[in-house]
Motif scaffolding. Sequence first.
Motif, mmCIF file in Angstrom:
data_model
loop_
_atom_site.group_PDB
_atom_site.id
_atom_site.type_symbol
_atom_site.label_atom_id
_atom_site.label_comp_id
_atom_site.label_asym_id
_atom_site.label_seq_id
_atom_site.Cartn_x
_atom_site.Cartn_y
_atom_site.Cartn_z
ATOM 1 N N TYR A 176 39.952 40.370 43.561
ATOM 2 C CA TYR A 176 39.978 41.559 42.709
ATOM 3 C C TYR A 176 41.290 41.609 41.930
ATOM 4 O O TYR A 176 41.480 42.442 41.054
ATOM 5 C CB TYR A 176 39.847 42.830 43.542
ATOM 6 C CG TYR A 176 38.421 43.290 43.768
ATOM 7 C CD1 TYR A 176 37.446 43.134 42.798
ATOM 8 C CD2 TYR A 176 38.067 43.905 44.971
ATOM 9 C CE1 TYR A 176 36.150 43.561 43.006
ATOM 10 C CE2 TYR A 176 36.770 44.340 45.186
ATOM 11 C CZ TYR A 176 35.813 44.165 44.208
ATOM 12 O OH TYR A 176 34.532 44.595 44.415
ATOM 13 N N ILE A 341 41.672 41.230 32.535
ATOM 14 C CA ILE A 341 42.537 42.353 32.905
ATOM 15 C C ILE A 341 43.802 42.298 32.042
ATOM 16 O O ILE A 341 44.552 41.315 32.102
ATOM 17 C CB ILE A 341 42.941 42.267 34.395
ATOM 18 C CG1 ILE A 341 41.711 42.130 35.296
ATOM 19 C CG2 ILE A 341 43.776 43.483 34.781
ATOM 20 C CD1 ILE A 341 40.765 43.301 35.255
ATOM 21 N N TYR A 343 46.841 42.695 32.184
ATOM 22 C CA TYR A 343 47.781 42.933 33.285
ATOM 23 C C TYR A 343 49.216 43.117 32.803
ATOM 24 O O TYR A 343 49.982 43.892 33.375
ATOM 25 C CB TYR A 343 47.689 41.760 34.266
ATOM 26 C CG TYR A 343 48.637 41.851 35.430
ATOM 27 C CD1 TYR A 343 48.468 42.820 36.417
ATOM 28 C CD2 TYR A 343 49.711 40.965 35.548
ATOM 29 C CE1 TYR A 343 49.344 42.906 37.489
ATOM 30 C CE2 TYR A 343 50.587 41.036 36.612
ATOM 31 C CZ TYR A 343 50.399 42.006 37.581
ATOM 32 O OH TYR A 343 51.265 42.094 38.637
ATOM 33 N N LYS A 401 43.100 51.271 32.478
ATOM 34 C CA LYS A 401 44.111 50.688 33.364
ATOM 35 C C LYS A 401 44.193 51.405 34.707
ATOM 36 O O LYS A 401 44.705 50.843 35.684
ATOM 37 C CB LYS A 401 45.476 50.710 32.678
ATOM 38 C CG LYS A 401 45.584 49.733 31.515
ATOM 39 C CD LYS A 401 47.013 49.684 30.986
ATOM 40 C CE LYS A 401 47.132 48.669 29.855
ATOM 41 N NZ LYS A 401 48.520 48.587 29.328
ATOM 42 N N TYR A 404 42.785 49.544 37.630
ATOM 43 C CA TYR A 404 43.432 48.337 38.158
ATOM 44 C C TYR A 404 44.718 48.741 38.859
ATOM 45 O O TYR A 404 45.682 49.190 38.235
ATOM 46 C CB TYR A 404 43.734 47.320 37.045
ATOM 47 C CG TYR A 404 44.101 45.963 37.595
ATOM 48 C CD1 TYR A 404 43.110 45.033 37.907
ATOM 49 C CD2 TYR A 404 45.428 45.620 37.829
ATOM 50 C CE1 TYR A 404 43.435 43.795 38.434
ATOM 51 C CE2 TYR A 404 45.764 44.382 38.350
ATOM 52 C CZ TYR A 404 44.763 43.472 38.658
ATOM 53 O OH TYR A 404 45.086 42.243 39.185
ATOM 54 N N GLY A 409 44.557 45.361 42.853
ATOM 55 C CA GLY A 409 43.720 44.892 41.762
ATOM 56 C C GLY A 409 42.646 45.892 41.383
ATOM 57 O O GLY A 409 42.874 47.109 41.433
ATOM 58 N N LEU A 410 41.474 45.400 41.024
ATOM 59 C CA LEU A 410 40.390 46.266 40.573
ATOM 60 C C LEU A 410 40.006 47.253 41.656
ATOM 61 O O LEU A 410 39.738 46.877 42.798
ATOM 62 C CB LEU A 410 39.172 45.425 40.190
ATOM 63 C CG LEU A 410 37.984 46.210 39.608
ATOM 64 C CD1 LEU A 410 38.320 46.776 38.235
ATOM 65 C CD2 LEU A 410 36.745 45.330 39.536
#
Length: 424
Positions: A176, A341, A343, A401, A404, A409-410
């Motif tokens: 994830y 993502i 990130y 966002k 996450y 993570g997700l």
Amino acid sequence: ESLHKEPADVEEKIRLSAENWDIPVVVTTNVQFFESLFSNRGSKCRKLHNIAKSVIIFDEAQMLPIDFLRPCVQSMAELVTNYRCTVVLCTATQPALNDFFPKTLIPIEIMKSPNELYNCFKRVNVILKGDIDDNELSDELIGYDQALCIVNTRKHAQVLFNKLKKYGSAFHLSTYMCPVHRLETIKEIKYCLDNNLQCRVVATPLIEAGVDLDFPVVYRAVAGLDSIIQAAGRCNRNGKLEAGKVFVFYSKEKHGMPLKGRNSRKVQIMELIFRRFEDPISLDAIKEYFEQLYDIEGDDRLDKEGIINMFEEGSGYLDFKFEEAAEKFKLIKNNTIPIIIPYDTLAESLVDEARNSMFPATLMRKLQPYTITVFENEYRELLSMGVIDNIKGIFDVLIDKKLYNTDTGLSTTGIESYGDALFA
């Protein structure tokens, strides 16, 4: 000559050489290697001639997919017999493959005294525990300053991590988290371990191969013996202790996901090995485990799609079913969807570039370190939540966002998880 070329030209030449395997050393995956061998597409087949006369090293050989084990082994045998290749199978859990090779091809052990080496390098004791719930498990884990717990599902990893983080330094690892995020976390974990700082880690099986971490204690949710031994490889890895401890436990929790199908059969054989052998991770125990597993699976399950028959049936008159074999030989089923993502700032700039590019697919490789995979039901849930943006029919990007988390993570809030994909 290459010294006088532009850097972009040199990079392009290296990229093409890597794609065509026209380079002295090539690093690829089991999936790419075997699917190329059984492909009928020119883009994948044009590099195959470069395999001849090479040394092929399969790391973590126990990961060869059981559903395609016979065609994979037969393709190895063909490369050795007729294309002058050397195949090396590397693993701490050597699968019992000898009987699958032709009688004219006898595998040899590279090491002279494997049992002596095993006894010399034995670093852990493996203990089979009973049922345990997450509260009991977290209580045991916080009793150690440094401990690793490996569970079978991403959901379980997140739930257990959220319990542990209340009691000190804790880390989470699963798919994830995008690869860049995972690498950052592993770097932090290594720093804590190297400096004797408090460090409790909850992870999915992704940590069991290719991750060089050393914990004094490892807890492993019940699984096949091969997975347990790989988990044990993260315990007392550097031999700092006389013996590390590996505890194998049965989770009482629903999100611990009772193992079904083949995984259930693996657990049953693992339990049998624990009853029969004083040391359940010895070389003899490993051999018995794989022999039992392959015997239970049977020939039909070791070539689930009947790939071998597709070549044998029409061999007398050269009527080979190349197209059908290529279609059926898929080591990873496409039941997952990649999501990008954003990130960090680099990921955000790449996503913006993709939105404005005439050829966004050219950015696929650069975005790979920021990609996670989700199952179809999870993807539909994310779509219904309106948090996915599709770029030109090529990329799906997470735009909220808040979903996450910087630790895990997700987020799985509102999303039901069914565990990590085999080759994630």
